[in-house]
Scaffold this active site. Structure first.
Site, PDB file in Angstrom:
ATOM      1  N   CYS A   5       0.360  -0.816  -0.283  1.00 51.99           N
ATOM      2  CA  CYS A   5       0.069   0.147  -0.100  1.00 51.99           C
ATOM      3  C   CYS A   5       0.922   0.795  -0.295  1.00 51.99           C
ATOM      4  O   CYS A   5       0.108   2.715  -0.162  1.00 51.99           O
ATOM      5  CB  CYS A   5      -0.651   0.112   1.257  1.00 51.99           C
ATOM      6  SG  CYS A   5      -0.103  -0.419   2.431  1.00 51.99           S
ATOM      7  N   HIS A   6       1.731   0.839   0.331  1.00 50.80           N
ATOM      8  CA  HIS A   6       3.017   2.298   0.364  1.00 50.80           C
ATOM      9  C   HIS A   6       3.284   2.876  -1.329  1.00 50.80           C
ATOM     10  O   HIS A   6       3.689   3.784  -1.676  1.00 50.80           O
ATOM     11  CB  HIS A   6       4.445   1.392   1.449  1.00 50.80           C
ATOM     12  CG  HIS A   6       4.935   1.169   0.366  1.00 50.80           C
ATOM     13  ND1 HIS A   6       4.946  -0.514   0.508  1.00 50.80           N
ATOM     14  CD2 HIS A   6       5.843   0.670  -0.890  1.00 50.80           C
ATOM     15  CE1 HIS A   6       5.914  -1.356  -0.371  1.00 50.80           C
ATOM     16  NE2 HIS A   6       6.586  -0.654  -0.666  1.00 50.80           N
TER      17      HIS A   6
ATOM     18  N   GLU B 108      12.885   1.084  -2.918  1.00 51.56           N
ATOM     19  CA  GLU B 108      12.212   0.807  -4.132  1.00 51.56           C
ATOM     20  C   GLU B 108      13.164   1.693  -5.274  1.00 51.56           C
ATOM     21  O   GLU B 108      13.796   0.703  -6.184  1.00 51.56           O
ATOM     22  CB  GLU B 108      11.167   0.172  -3.985  1.00 51.56           C
ATOM     23  CG  GLU B 108      10.723  -0.372  -3.215  1.00 51.56           C
ATOM     24  CD  GLU B 108       8.562  -0.909  -3.064  1.00 51.56           C
ATOM     25  OE1 GLU B 108       8.437  -0.317  -4.438  1.00 51.56           O
ATOM     26  OE2 GLU B 108       8.588  -1.439  -2.221  1.00 51.56           O
TER      27      GLU B 108
END
Length: 160
Positions: free
Chosen positions: A124-125, A151
């Protein structure tokens, strides 16, 4: 029977909860843990810890773990859509609503994100505001920012 495993990560201590053969919850360091939950290393929790640590070190971009988050049918559709957002990418709440077939459900998507019991594992980030702003994250915006930066850093290292 539920079991808890505490994992030291760059974000602090995370609590992983398994119920039998499925992961059901992930708690951040600031979250209160359920009382009387036995701390126990099960094969599933050991594998989940290994995958999380590989994610934090940039060696894993997706999780392959059996998840069983408790939620409504709508929430589960949203969470499935979140799992399809590629590593290192972000989409808006409106885009998630479009992907589940209900473009007008932007706020409901936001509420489902907020109730995600398996953050990081259900990413959900990777959902941001329509204007590109980081908004709403159960772990706090600082953690959301760290996850997205991690990421992007590892993705850049793999492609550039």
């Amino acid at each position: 029977m539920k079991s808890l495993l505490l994992v030291e990560t760059p974000l602090g201590r995370l609590g992983l909860v398994a119920d039998g053969d499925y992961l059901t919850e992930l708690y951040f360091a600031h979250d209160p843990l359920p009382p009387d939950l036995p701390v126990r290393e099960t094969a599933l929790l050991i594998e989940a810890r290994a995958q999380l640590l590989a994610y934090f070190s940039g060696r894993r971009t997706a999780f392959s773990l059996p998840l069983a988050p408790a939620g409504t049918t709508f929430q589960k559709r949203v969470w499935q859509a979140l799992c399809e957002i590629p590593y290192g990418e972000t989409v808006s709440y409106k885009e998630v609503a479009r992907r589940i077939g209900n473009e007008k459900a932007t706020r409901a998507v936001g509420r489902a994100n907020n109730r995600n019991p398996l953050p990081i594992l259900i990413p959900c980030h990777r959902v941001i505001g329509a204007n590109g702003a980081l908004v709403g994250y159960g772990g706090g915006l600082a953690i959301k920012e760290k996850l997205l930066a991690l990421e992007k850093r590892y993705l850049k290292g793999k492609t550039g």
